[in-house]
Scaffold this active site. Structure first.
Site: not given
Length: 211
Positions: A7, A9, A41, A99-100, A145, A166
């Protein structure tokens, strides 16, 4: 080939790109975006319910994206570069699945030598104003994902896949990855901490876990 998937961020960098884009629009917008991001999240609301809504509130310009891309690089996780260099030397291929936003992540990925980014491309008008995002990008929704990892496995046929992240969207990859490692340096989310096979607070801690 062995894949190590990160990931971005709150994992490769201390920041949440969406929050920093919001901060550039003022405190009121930032507070609302932070609330929506944390709810997604933490698994309280589906990601797809907040994804487009957040961008509509922010209206991120190409200039804003450039500023946050530099901040993403400035706030890099301290051990990221050395860790990824060691992993690559040990036969692991690093990929970012996030997802950024692709354009925000690109400077950091270039610095880390990561060529492949599976994220969400933004669209801009000729004057640099916001024109939407790729609504077909898998990370815009829950279960996205794992879809990306399944695609990578079919394409690359790796002998092993490890995911590091995270958030709840990262935790969702457990059924596709051979191992999931929760990352807690910047955000220790209860569900991730309780359900991850292993957690680390520094990326360098990953190396001995991989054998």
């Amino acid at each position: 080939m062995k894949l190590i998937i990160f990931d971005c961020d709150s994992t490769l960098t201390a920041i949440e790109g969406i929050d920093e884009l919001a901060r550039l629009q003022g405190e009121k917008v930032f507070e609302e975006i932070e609330r929506l991001t944390n709810a997604a999240m933490d698994g309280l609301v589906p990601i797809n319910e907040v994804f487009g809504r957040r961008l509509d509130l922010i209206q991120p310009s190409r200039d804003f994206v450039g500023q946050v891309g530099q901040l993403c690089l400035d706030e890099i996780e301290p051990t990221a570069k050395a860790t990824i260099d060691k992993l690559r030397a040990n036969g692991w291929e690093p990929i970012i699945v996030s997802g950024g936003f692709t354009q925000v992540i690109e400077p950091l990925a270039a610095y880390l030598g990561i060529e492949r980014i599976e994220a969400v491309p933004l669209k801009f008008n000729a004057d640099g104003s916001y024109a939407g995002f790729d609504t077909d990008a898998a990370p815009t929704r829950n279960g996205g994902k794992p879809e990306v990892i399944a695609m990578l496995k079919k394409e690359l046929n790796p002998e092993r896949v490890v995911m590091v992240g995270d958030g709840i969207s990262d935790l969702e990859t457990r059924n596709e990855a051979d191992a999931f490692i929760g990352f807690t340096r910047y955000a220790a989310r209860d569900k991730v901490v309780h359900e991850a096979e292993q957690c680390v607070a520094s990326l360098e801690e990953i190396i001995p876990l991989l054998g």
